[in-house]
Design a protein around this motif. Structure first.
Motif, short mmCIF file in Angstrom:
data_model
loop_
_atom_site.label_atom_id
_atom_site.label_comp_id
_atom_site.label_asym_id
_atom_site.label_seq_id
_atom_site.Cartn_x
_atom_site.Cartn_y
_atom_site.Cartn_z
N TYR A 194 9.67 -16.05 48.84
CA TYR A 194 8.72 -15.80 47.84
C TYR A 194 8.87 -16.86 46.58
CZ TYR A 194 9.24 -11.22 50.10
OH TYR A 194 9.27 -10.44 51.07
N VAL A 195 9.62 -18.02 46.89
CA VAL A 195 9.87 -18.70 45.84
C VAL A 195 9.06 -20.16 46.65
CG1 VAL A 195 11.39 -20.39 44.58
CG2 VAL A 195 11.84 -17.91 45.05
N TYR A 196 8.36 -21.05 45.73
CA TYR A 196 7.78 -22.10 46.18
C TYR A 196 8.94 -23.28 46.07
CZ TYR A 196 4.94 -26.33 46.17
OH TYR A 196 4.50 -27.41 46.41
N LYS A 197 9.55 -23.61 45.14
CA LYS A 197 10.47 -24.72 44.96
C LYS A 197 11.43 -24.42 44.06
CE LYS A 197 8.52 -28.87 47.02
NZ LYS A 197 8.12 -30.20 46.63
N ASN A 198 12.58 -24.84 44.19
CA ASN A 198 13.75 -24.56 43.20
C ASN A 198 13.84 -26.09 42.28
OD1 ASN A 198 14.37 -22.30 44.08
ND2 ASN A 198 16.12 -22.94 45.19
N LEU A 199 13.66 -26.07 40.99
CA LEU A 199 13.87 -27.35 40.20
C LEU A 199 15.25 -27.17 39.59
CD1 LEU A 199 12.43 -29.71 38.94
CD2 LEU A 199 11.68 -28.33 37.24
N VAL A 200 16.09 -28.03 39.77
CA VAL A 200 17.44 -28.32 39.32
C VAL A 200 17.54 -29.14 38.15
CG1 VAL A 200 19.89 -28.68 39.85
CG2 VAL A 200 18.13 -27.40 41.50
N LEU A 201 17.85 -28.69 36.96
CA LEU A 201 18.25 -29.57 35.74
C LEU A 201 19.87 -29.88 35.60
CD1 LEU A 201 15.75 -27.68 33.43
CD2 LEU A 201 15.25 -29.36 35.10
N LEU A 202 19.98 -31.12 35.26
CA LEU A 202 21.38 -31.56 34.83
C LEU A 202 21.28 -31.95 33.39
CD1 LEU A 202 24.23 -31.98 35.92
CD2 LEU A 202 23.34 -34.40 36.33
N LEU A 203 21.73 -31.04 32.45
CA LEU A 203 21.98 -31.22 31.03
C LEU A 203 23.29 -31.53 30.49
CD1 LEU A 203 19.87 -28.03 30.59
CD2 LEU A 203 18.82 -30.30 30.24
N GLU A 204 23.37 -32.05 29.40
CA GLU A 204 24.44 -32.12 28.73
C GLU A 204 24.93 -30.89 28.20
OE1 GLU A 204 24.95 -34.23 24.91
OE2 GLU A 204 22.88 -34.23 24.36
N GLU A 205 26.06 -30.56 28.04
CA GLU A 205 26.60 -29.38 27.46
C GLU A 205 26.78 -29.33 26.02
OE1 GLU A 205 30.48 -26.06 28.09
OE2 GLU A 205 30.43 -27.84 29.20
N GLY A 206 26.47 -28.30 25.26
CA GLY A 206 26.90 -27.97 23.88
C GLY A 206 28.34 -27.73 23.83
N LEU A 207 29.15 -28.64 23.24
CA LEU A 207 30.60 -28.36 23.37
C LEU A 207 31.06 -27.02 22.65
CD1 LEU A 207 31.92 -31.95 23.52
CD2 LEU A 207 31.38 -30.45 25.43
N LEU A 208 30.44 -26.78 21.53
CA LEU A 208 30.74 -25.57 20.68
C LEU A 208 29.68 -24.52 21.03
CD1 LEU A 208 31.53 -27.59 17.31
CD2 LEU A 208 33.02 -26.85 19.31
N GLY A 209 28.89 -24.50 21.81
CA GLY A 209 28.18 -23.37 22.30
C GLY A 209 26.95 -23.53 21.67
N ASP A 210 26.17 -22.44 21.63
CA ASP A 210 24.76 -22.04 20.92
C ASP A 210 25.15 -21.57 19.63
OD1 ASP A 210 23.96 -19.10 21.48
OD2 ASP A 210 24.63 -20.09 23.43
#
Length: 408
Positions: free
Chosen positions: A162-178
């Protein structure tokens, strides 16, 4: 010096650690030249020390190796930490579902770099194409001090029919959180003494404003100085996005991250999800609406709630709600009743008592205006916040110098 071919960047680093490392993208010379052994050893020592990252050494450790990290095109090149999901998005009416996990590259000299991998499940071709274009646009802001960097993204074959495609993102991490998890949810707690607020280095001592017998519920969650600093950071990121005539669409505390130096960075764009939710949220049940108000709908401008045309001004409304929330610890509008929420949001009727007398009041009042043409722009917010932040810092410095001279 030999020139290294682009397709073999990551594989060369993976197979031969310490050799073939490339300069960051800031190098404008012919091709990407190999780094000297001295520079390689210094960067490796700063990033990897006993297999762990020293967050204080650099607020953005991944940005020093942007070429190698940006060459990752598969989850097989990452060590995923599946013990805890950073975020999970599920639901029958969601056009984009997914989850996010912490990860580090498999390359030995990069294993100390904290990253976040986020997998998005797009249900149809249109949604996938729109999200792909949105992420390609977001990647162009890579390296901005107040915008989270997207280093790489790729597609994967879905496991669900039921899913067309998966899009994978590689992001930097906020070291102190949100901002939500650091300040609003668990990072700030009231002291049992005089009602001041503290959370280590993140929250400064509350300034004494007004009467000393004021109820603790009316006291700010963080001091105005720290809130002005966050306002400056967020406004800089929004200004860069709005100068390109782009609507961010996802300004809220849970989408604003803190790097190792405590600088606020706005997260990835969310206009695709915003456009979909605008046309489907009226089909939600009362239960789904009740859950969506405090998480999503409370950040919507009146023109979004009324399904009217909208522009960059919706980001400034969400910015005003976010600033109110991180300063006071609660939403400006009622979130447990749908009718009361709509009445208050459409009229911009919120409780101004917690912000009266603070330097944030003009910013919040300027952003939370029903008429989009009358709302403050990111440039106006930045000019105001920088001015009062500088005045506040100078006042504290003069007081510090006066105390030193008095003690002498």
């Amino acid at each position: 010096m030999a020139v290294v071919e682009t397709p073999s960047r990551f594989q060369l680093a993976l197979n031969s650690p310490g050799k073939g490392l490339l300069t960051p993208r800031s190098s404008k010379k012919k091709g990407h030249l190999e780094l000297t052994e001295k520079v390689k050893q210094e960067r490796t020592r700063r990033l990897v020390e006993g297999g762990s990252l020293d967050a204080k050494a650099s607020g953005h450790p991944a940005r020093e190796f942007v070429v190698e990290v940006g060459s990752i095109r598969s989850a097989d090149e990452l060590h995923l930490d599946l013990r805890q999901a950073l975020s999970v998005k599920r639901g029958d009416l969601a056009i984009i579902q997914g989850e996010a996990f912490r990860c580090v590259p498999r390359a030995p000299h990069l294993r100390g770099i904290p990253l976040v991998v986020k997998k998005l499940e797009c249900v149809d071709r249109k949604t996938y194409d729109l999200k792909l274009f949105e992420m390609d646009t977001f990647a162009r802001f890579q390296g901005h001090a107040n915008i989270l960097s997207l280093y790489s993204f790729w597609n994967e074959k879905p496991t669900s029919p039921y899913v067309y495609k998966n899009l994978v993102l590689l992001l930097e991490e906020g070291l102190l959180g949100d901002l939500y998890s650091t300040i609003i949810r668990g990072g700030v707690k009231k002291s049992t003494g005089g009602g001041s607020l503290s959370t280590g280095e993140a929250v400064e001592e509350e300034e004494e404003e007004g009467e000393g017998e004021e109820d603790n519920a009316q006291r700010p969650y963080i001091g105005s100085r720290l809130a002005l600093r966050y306002a400056c950071d967020i406004a800089r990121g929004l200004l860069a996005v709005h100068n390109c005539s782009i609507i961010h669409g996802r300004i809220k505390p849970s989408s604003i991250y803190l790097d190792g130096n405590g600088t606020a960075m706005i997260g990835e764009f969310g206009k695709v999800e915003l456009d979909s939710a605008r046309h489907t949220h009226q089909l939600f049940s009362k239960v789904l609406i009740g859950r969506a108000i405090p998480k999503t709908l409370v950040y919507w401008a009146p023109e979004l709630l009324k399904l009217q045309r909208y522009g960059k001004e919706v980001d400034m409304w969400a910015f005003g709600v976010t600033l109110y929330q991180i300063y006071t610890g609660h939403h400006p509008f009622t979130v447990d009743d749908e009718n009361a929420f709509r009445d208050e949001a459409l009229l911009a009727a919120f409780d101004r008592d917690p912000i009266v007398g603070s330097n944030l009041a003009p910013i919040i009042d300027g952003c939370l205006r029903v008429n989009p043409d009358e709302r403050w722009t990111a440039s106006q917010v930045l000019n105001y916040a920088q001015t009062f932040f500088a005045v506040d810092v100078q006042r504290v410095y003069r007081g510090h110098r006066a105390r030193i001279s008095y003690r002498k």
